[in-house]
Design an enzyme around this catalytic site. Structure first.
Site, PDB file in Angstrom:
ATOM      1  N   LYS A  29       0.659  -1.147   0.017  1.00 19.63           N
ATOM      2  CA  LYS A  29       0.050   0.104   0.063  1.00 19.63           C
ATOM      3  C   LYS A  29       0.815   1.304  -0.054  1.00 19.63           C
ATOM      4  O   LYS A  29       2.197   0.965   0.123  1.00 19.63           O
ATOM      5  CB  LYS A  29      -0.907  -0.039   1.291  1.00 19.63           C
ATOM      6  CG  LYS A  29      -1.769  -1.188   1.435  1.00 19.63           C
ATOM      7  CD  LYS A  29      -2.748  -1.291   0.427  1.00 19.63           C
ATOM      8  CE  LYS A  29      -3.611  -2.865   0.938  1.00 19.63           C
ATOM      9  NZ  LYS A  29      -4.611  -3.028   0.007  1.00 19.63           N
TER      10      LYS A  29
HETATM   11  C1  LIG Z   1      -5.418  -4.189   0.675  1.00 20.15           C
HETATM   12  C2  LIG Z   1      -7.105  -4.214   0.793  1.00 20.15           C
HETATM   13  C3  LIG Z   1      -7.832  -4.607   1.800  1.00 20.15           C
HETATM   14  C4  LIG Z   1      -7.610  -5.384   2.882  1.00 20.15           C
HETATM   15  O1  LIG Z   1      -6.073  -5.096   3.446  1.00 20.15           O
HETATM   16  P1  LIG Z   1      -5.331  -6.165   4.415  1.00 20.15           P
HETATM   17  O2  LIG Z   1      -4.519  -5.334   5.337  1.00 20.15           O
HETATM   18  O3  LIG Z   1      -4.589  -6.849   3.315  1.00 20.15           O
HETATM   19  O4  LIG Z   1      -6.095  -6.943   5.216  1.00 20.15           O
HETATM   20  C5  LIG Z   1      -9.214  -4.410   1.867  1.00 20.15           C
HETATM   21  N1  LIG Z   1      -9.749  -3.683   0.727  1.00 20.15           N
HETATM   22  C6  LIG Z   1      -9.045  -3.406  -0.433  1.00 20.15           C
HETATM   23  C7  LIG Z   1      -9.683  -2.888  -1.475  1.00 20.15           C
HETATM   24  C8  LIG Z   1      -7.655  -3.646  -0.239  1.00 20.15           C
HETATM   25  O5  LIG Z   1      -6.980  -3.281  -1.541  1.00 20.15           O
END
Ligand SMILES: *Cc1c(COP(=O)(O)O)cnc(C)c1O
Length: 374
Positions: free
Chosen positions: A180
């Site tokens: 991210k």
């Molecule tokens: C990354 C992501 C999540 C979940 O995040 P995690 O920390 O990997 O559990 C949820 N929704 C979207 C759209 C994402 O890109």
């Protein structure tokens, strides 16, 4: 090798993590509180509740809002699977709406037709960091008395009409996995102005403990979704640098858009005029006559990281088996998903690397065009 993504860690992150290790307090400590305060301020909301993933943040919101057995939540299939799974965790049902062909976000004109007496919430996803149409979504939610949960996991710092996402609905969630914009290792955070939701999420993330603070008193079903101090330290350092991080990503996106703009077979990411995009990934879409999977395979062989963002949730094997979805159910989602590809994208991607990726894409497109019909 040019990877698809990668974190941007400086000495500041290392110093804060070492500070935590030296302090001897590794859980439920001051860094978590500091990170939460900083995040609440950044988003412009009253409460921020950190947790151990974006997925657990979304799950807690569904639970805290009392969404359960047989309830329906309207969302998009063009997303990461967690944005629909969080609804299933509480035995509620995700109801998908097709997407807008340009923004890849929920097609707001199709939402109302999917609202039934069982609908409890709308869960828009700000896909790839582009805010969904929150004016329309909030208006529909108000009219039908529904919760709005922003899955902002890909959109930290993104703005809709000058307002930061996360605080535009009843509650929102950000995620901090290493791919991210900013990372805490694993981690996530809930943001909300709703006191009751905040209190419930505090309790749910901490084994259902009550507000009285008694360690062995559990007043509801809860989980261990807590963020540790090492992750929170990373979060503090990354959030201090968020403007720099987002600016670097913006610069890389601009480079790609400039260098790819004359490639006839590539549709560039579209950004609406009234939003500030927070670039999570850089996703290109190929023309109908380009075999995306072949380009992807060849790019991977050359060491250029790439991935099909996203495979629609409704076509994931588990969803097909459980709900009987099939191709054709959400035609725009499928048309887009068949041709989109995320290419290497991270803060410190150099212009030379961008040039290498662009050259590779051009070559592989030429190799992957379907022969014209005779
Ligand atoms: C990354 C992501 C999540 C979940 O995040 P995690 O920390 O990997 O559990 C949820 N929704 C979207 C759209 C994402 O890109």
């Amino acid at each position: 090798m040019i990877p698809l993504s990668g974190p941007d860690i400086t000495q500041r992150e290392k110093d804060l993590v070492m500070e935590v290790l030296d302090s001897g307090i590794l859980g439920l400590g001051p860094k978590m509180k500091q990170f939460e305060q900083m995040m609440a301020e950044y988003v412009g909301v009253k409460h921020a509740i950190s947790c151990n993933s974006g997925t657990s943040g979304l799950h807690m919101l569904i639970a805290a809002m009392g969404i359960g057995e047989g309830d329906e939540v309207i969302t998009t299939s063009f997303s990461f699977v967690a944005s629909a799974n969080c609804i299933l965790f509480e035995r509620a049902v995700p109801v998908f709406v097709d997407i807008d062909e340009k923004t890849y976000n929920l097609d707001v004109t199709q939402i109302e037709a999917k609202i039934t007496p069982k609908t409890k919430a709308i869960l828009p996803v700000h896909v790839f960091g582009q805010p969904a149409n929150m004016d329309e979504i909030r208006a529909l939610a108000k009219k039908h008395n529904l919760w709005v949960i922003e899955d902002s996991c890909e959109a930290i710092g993104g703005e809709w009409n000058g307002e930061r996402v996360g605080g535009l609905g009843d509650a929102g969630v950000f995620a901090f996995y290493p791919n991210k914009q900013m990372t805490t290792g694993e981690g996530g955070i809930i943001v909300t102005n709703n006191d009751e939701i905040a209190e419930l999420c505090h309790s749910i993330r901490n084994q259902g403990r009550g507000e009285d603070g008694l360690w062995l008193s559990h007043v509801r079903l809860g989980y261990n979704f807590r963020m540790d101090e090492l992750s929170a330290a990373l979060g503090v350092a990354q959030l201090e640098r968020i403007d720099e991080i987002l600016a670097k990503r913006d610069a890389v996106a601009k480079m790609y858009s400039e260098k790819l703009k004359d490639v006839a077979e590539v549709i560039l990411p579209h950004v609406e005029d009234n939003v500030k995009m927070s670039w999570f990934v850089y996703v290109i879409r190929f023309a109908e006559d380009v075999d995306r999977d072949l380009v992807m395979e060849r790019l991977s062989k050359r060491g250029v990281g790439c991935r099909p963002y996203f495979t629609p949730i409704h076509l994931q094997p588990f969803y097909v088996e459980r709900f009987g979805y099939k191709r054709g159910d959400f035609p725009v989602t499928e048309r887009v998903a068949d041709k989109t590809l995320a290419i290497p994208f991270f803060n410190n991607l150099t212009e030379a690397q961008v040039d290498e990726v662009v050259a590779a894409i051009k070559e592989e497109i030429a190799n992957a065009k379907e022969p014209a019909a005779l």
